[in-house]
Design an enzyme around this catalytic site. Structure first.
Site, PDB file in Angstrom:
ATOM      1  N   GLU A  58     -39.452  15.340 -32.571  1.00 38.40           N
ATOM      2  CA  GLU A  58     -38.155  14.668 -32.795  1.00 38.40           C
ATOM      3  C   GLU A  58     -37.123  15.768 -32.852  1.00 38.40           C
ATOM      4  O   GLU A  58     -37.120  16.566 -33.790  1.00 38.40           O
ATOM      5  CB  GLU A  58     -38.167  13.892 -34.118  1.00 38.40           C
ATOM      6  CG  GLU A  58     -39.276  12.865 -34.252  1.00 38.40           C
ATOM      7  CD  GLU A  58     -39.133  11.709 -33.287  1.00 38.40           C
ATOM      8  OE1 GLU A  58     -38.036  11.524 -32.738  1.00 38.40           O
ATOM      9  OE2 GLU A  58     -40.135  11.004 -33.078  1.00 38.40           O
ATOM     10  N   CYS A  98     -29.003  14.366 -36.736  1.00 38.98           N
ATOM     11  CA  CYS A  98     -29.357  14.523 -35.324  1.00 38.98           C
ATOM     12  C   CYS A  98     -28.612  13.509 -34.471  1.00 38.98           C
ATOM     13  O   CYS A  98     -28.327  13.754 -33.306  1.00 38.98           O
ATOM     14  CB  CYS A  98     -30.862  14.370 -35.137  1.00 38.98           C
ATOM     15  SG  CYS A  98     -31.509  12.816 -35.755  1.00 38.98           S
TER      16      CYS A  98
END
Ligand code: NAD
Length: 458
Positions: free
Chosen positions: A236, A272
């Site tokens: 990720e 993010c």
């Protein structure tokens, strides 16, 4: 075991420092090679018993863990705020997400990994064995927890390597697991930065790695394991996320501005999914739209995470995080970016920074990089096709957003954007039942929601 026990070159002291004032929050040692080898041995030894326990036994321990987190939620949130500078109100939402993850993992396991019979065949899912969870600093509790809970529930044993910026948060969570009755060896903590992590991931017993962090580090891991196709590698990673706005067709301008501020500057830009590139569809209304955005950005309250009234943004998580953001801003300015509002470091020796906005429309070769902080770039283009092309013209593909009240444009844009999560007329809203993950250099894992559980079993 092939690797000999010797000291890592610079094992050193590991400290976490409060980015609001430079105080030491945690002082200890990074794990040595010897510590890591012992932990791997313990994890291997405890795997048969842990994976052999009934699902309801493991479920009970997870539920106890959630209860203990609930009892200590403010203490944990306080530690997160101290270590990474997150406003206390926001750190409390992080702890709430950690607690919620337990029930989501239990439900997902039932949905996705229960054995089933089709025709004459039985399908059963098994844990991988010894797995590694590597965490980032921006959600030091929630993101590793998002892997640890389902991995343990599925019967894996876990070596957990948190961010070196948040060792105290990790230690606190480990104590909660201990209090919940998790048997010795099932979940162990490896403290430190890249060096112990590199040693850890190379141990021959490791069967899966669940990594959350930058694309830079994730790509290194992917290269490292190119010759080991049997390794389950869930990555990720970062993004350079576009948010497309269409001022001509926005009815509630106030709402759009609020969403842009939240999408770009929440968590001091250290999410993010934060919008990094505001892409504006040109119209007579766009200059005023951007001017008002600048004014509103100026008014965002930056302050101590525990201040009352609470700040919108705390400091960046460390001085080196601040240095990276300031350098990236300077690089864009050197390349010709027009500063609409400069991000400024306000208290030397801390991570405090004000949010910034740079117009990069006229720069030819804009560096395609994730600036992990509160710096938003703006570009304006005339046609929708051009906007889509610019938004997708990136090696990343984590998140994207669209704000327009023209229905046909919502459809056109959301179907053509290439990103794992696409929001329309909202941003950073998560449905816990949906999976999460990016395209291209933003990731190969699919965590979260009911789909996420597939990663923790084989
Ligand atoms: P990072 O890549 O610097 O570090 C992440 C982890 O990897 C840390 O535990 C670190 O110690 C370890 N590490 C660093 N270098 C390593 C190496 N060479 N080998 C092995 N391990 C190494 O990331 P960060 O700065 O902690 O976190 C911020 C980044 O994480 C941003 O890019 C952000 O976009 C990304 N992120 C992604 C998601 C997602 O779900 N896609 C979520 C949160 C953060």
């Amino acid at each position: 075991m092939q690797i000999s026990v010797e000291k890592i070159n610079s094992p050193g002291v590991l400290q976490s420092v409060n980015p609001s004032n430079g105080d030491i929050v945690w002082d200890g040692m990074a794990s040595t090679k010897g510590d890591i080898l012992r932990a791997a041995e313990n994890a291997k030894d405890s795997f048969p018993n842990w994976s052999g326990r009934s699902l309801s036994d493991r479920t009970d321990i997870l539920k106890k863990f959630a209860g203990i987190l609930g009892n200590h939620k403010d203490e944990l949130a306080k530690l997160i705020s101290l270590e990474v500078g997150k406003p206390f109100w926001e750190a409390k939402t992080e702890v709430a997400a950690m607690i919620a993850k337990v029930d989501i993992s239990i439900e997902a396991y039932k949905e996705r990994s229960s054995e089933f019979y089709g025709g004459k065949a039985a399908t059963r899912f098994r844990p991988h064995g010894l797995v590694v969870v590597i965490g980032p600093y921006n959600f030091p509790g929630h993101l590793p927890n998002g892997h640890i809970c389902p991995a343990l529930l599925a019967g894996n044993t876990v070596l957990y390597k948190p961010s070196e910026l948040a060792p105290a948060t990790a230690e606190f969570v480990m104590n909660c697991w201990k209090e919940a009755g998790l048997p010795f060896g099932v979940l162990q903590l490896i403290q430190g930065g890249p060096e112990p992590t590199r040693f850890l991931v190379n141990l021959p017993e490791i069967r899966a790695i669940f990594f959350t962090g930058s694309s830079h580090t994730g790509k290194k891991l992917a290269q490292q394991f190119a010759q080991k196709p049997g390794m389950m590698l869930a990555l990720e990673m970062g993004g350079n996320n576009p948010l497309i706005v269409d001022p001509e067709y926005i009815r509630i301008i106030e709402g759009a501005h609020q969403i842009i501020l939240h999408s770009s500057f929440l968590t001091t830009g250290q999410r993010c999914t934060c919008a990094r590139r505001l892409i504006v569809i040109e119209s007579t209304k766009s200059p005023a739209f951007i001017d008002t955005l600048i004014q509103k950005t100026k008014n965002l309250k930056v302050g101590d995470p525990f201040a009352d009234p609470p700040p919108f943004m705390g400091p960046l998580a460390s001085i080196s995080c601040l240095d990276r953001v300031m350098l990236a801003q300077q690089d864009l300015l050197d390349k010709g970016a027009v500063p609409l509002l400069l991000a400024e470091s306000t208290n030397p020796g801390t991570g405090f920074i004000t949010p910034g906005i740079l117009d990069v429309t006229d720069i030819q070769n804009i560096p395609d990089q994730e600036i992990f902080g509160p710096v938003l770039t703006v570009q304006t283009f005339r046609t929708v096709d051009e906007v889509i092309q610019k938004a997708n013209n990136t090696p990343y593909g984590l998140a994207a957003g669209v704000w327009t009240d023209k229905g046909s444009r919502i459809f056109n844009l959301t179907t053509k954007l290439r990103a794992g999560v696409i929001w329309a007329n909202t941003y950073n809203k998560f449905d816990p039942s949906s999976p999460f993950g990016g395209y291209k250099e933003s990731g190969i894992g699919r965590e979260g929601g009911l789909h996420g559980l597939s990663a923790y079993v084989k």
